[in-house]
Motif scaffolding. Sequence first.
Motif, PDB file in Angstrom:
ATOM      1  N   THR A  33       5.518  -4.721   2.811  1.00 30.30           N
ATOM      2  CA  THR A  33       5.840  -4.803   4.238  1.00 30.30           C
ATOM      3  C   THR A  33       7.312  -5.150   4.438  1.00 30.30           C
ATOM      4  O   THR A  33       7.996  -4.543   5.268  1.00 30.30           O
ATOM      5  CB  THR A  33       4.948  -5.851   4.938  1.00 30.30           C
ATOM      6  N   GLU A  34       7.818  -6.092   3.642  1.00 27.22           N
ATOM      7  CA  GLU A  34       9.237  -6.453   3.719  1.00 27.22           C
ATOM      8  C   GLU A  34      10.124  -5.269   3.367  1.00 27.22           C
ATOM      9  O   GLU A  34      11.140  -5.023   4.029  1.00 27.22           O
ATOM     10  CB  GLU A  34       9.553  -7.609   2.768  1.00 27.22           C
ATOM     11  N   ARG A  35       9.754  -4.528   2.334  1.00 22.23           N
ATOM     12  CA  ARG A  35      10.526  -3.356   1.922  1.00 22.23           C
ATOM     13  C   ARG A  35      10.558  -2.314   3.034  1.00 22.23           C
ATOM     14  O   ARG A  35      11.588  -1.716   3.320  1.00 22.23           O
ATOM     15  CB  ARG A  35       9.946  -2.723   0.653  1.00 22.23           C
ATOM     16  N   ILE A  36       9.400  -2.090   3.660  1.00 25.85           N
ATOM     17  CA  ILE A  36       9.323  -1.118   4.753  1.00 25.85           C
ATOM     18  C   ILE A  36      10.248  -1.535   5.885  1.00 25.85           C
ATOM     19  O   ILE A  36      11.005  -0.716   6.420  1.00 25.85           O
ATOM     20  CB  ILE A  36       7.871  -0.956   5.251  1.00 25.85           C
ATOM     21  N   GLU A  37      10.231  -2.819   6.245  1.00 27.44           N
ATOM     22  CA  GLU A  37      11.101  -3.315   7.316  1.00 27.44           C
ATOM     23  C   GLU A  37      12.572  -3.159   6.942  1.00 27.44           C
ATOM     24  O   GLU A  37      13.389  -2.735   7.774  1.00 27.44           O
ATOM     25  CB  GLU A  37      10.771  -4.772   7.628  1.00 27.44           C
ATOM     26  N   LEU A  38      12.913  -3.483   5.702  1.00 24.75           N
ATOM     27  CA  LEU A  38      14.297  -3.324   5.253  1.00 24.75           C
ATOM     28  C   LEU A  38      14.731  -1.863   5.316  1.00 24.75           C
ATOM     29  O   LEU A  38      15.838  -1.547   5.767  1.00 24.75           O
ATOM     30  CB  LEU A  38      14.463  -3.843   3.825  1.00 24.75           C
ATOM     31  N   GLN A  40      13.416   0.524   7.196  1.00 28.50           N
ATOM     32  CA  GLN A  40      13.504   0.960   8.590  1.00 28.50           C
ATOM     33  C   GLN A  40      14.820   0.490   9.221  1.00 28.50           C
ATOM     34  O   GLN A  40      15.460   1.247   9.963  1.00 28.50           O
ATOM     35  CB  GLN A  40      12.304   0.448   9.399  1.00 28.50           C
ATOM     36  N   ASP A  41      15.219  -0.734   8.914  1.00 23.03           N
ATOM     37  CA  ASP A  41      16.512  -1.233   9.402  1.00 23.03           C
ATOM     38  C   ASP A  41      17.656  -0.395   8.852  1.00 23.03           C
ATOM     39  O   ASP A  41      18.604  -0.064   9.558  1.00 23.03           O
ATOM     40  CB  ASP A  41      16.719  -2.700   9.012  1.00 23.03           C
TER      41      ASP A  41
END
Length: 67
Positions: A33-38, A40-41
């Motif tokens: 989830t953290e990787r996906i957010e990073l 996407q940013d």
Amino acid sequence: MARDDEEIFAPKKAPQRHELGQPLDALSVDELTERIELLQDEIGRLSAARERKSASRTAADAFFKKP
């Protein structure tokens, strides 16, 4: 110099930086989830840079356009 037992036996952390094509098996759901957010940013940052460059290119093309 002896290392602390904690340092020797501590589980290895997944790299903070995501690399395309890297194995994902060792990552937890939270880490994914953290990787996906990073990512996407990062996509947002890249898109904004592309828009700025495109606008700059359009302005330059208009300025140097032959009559």
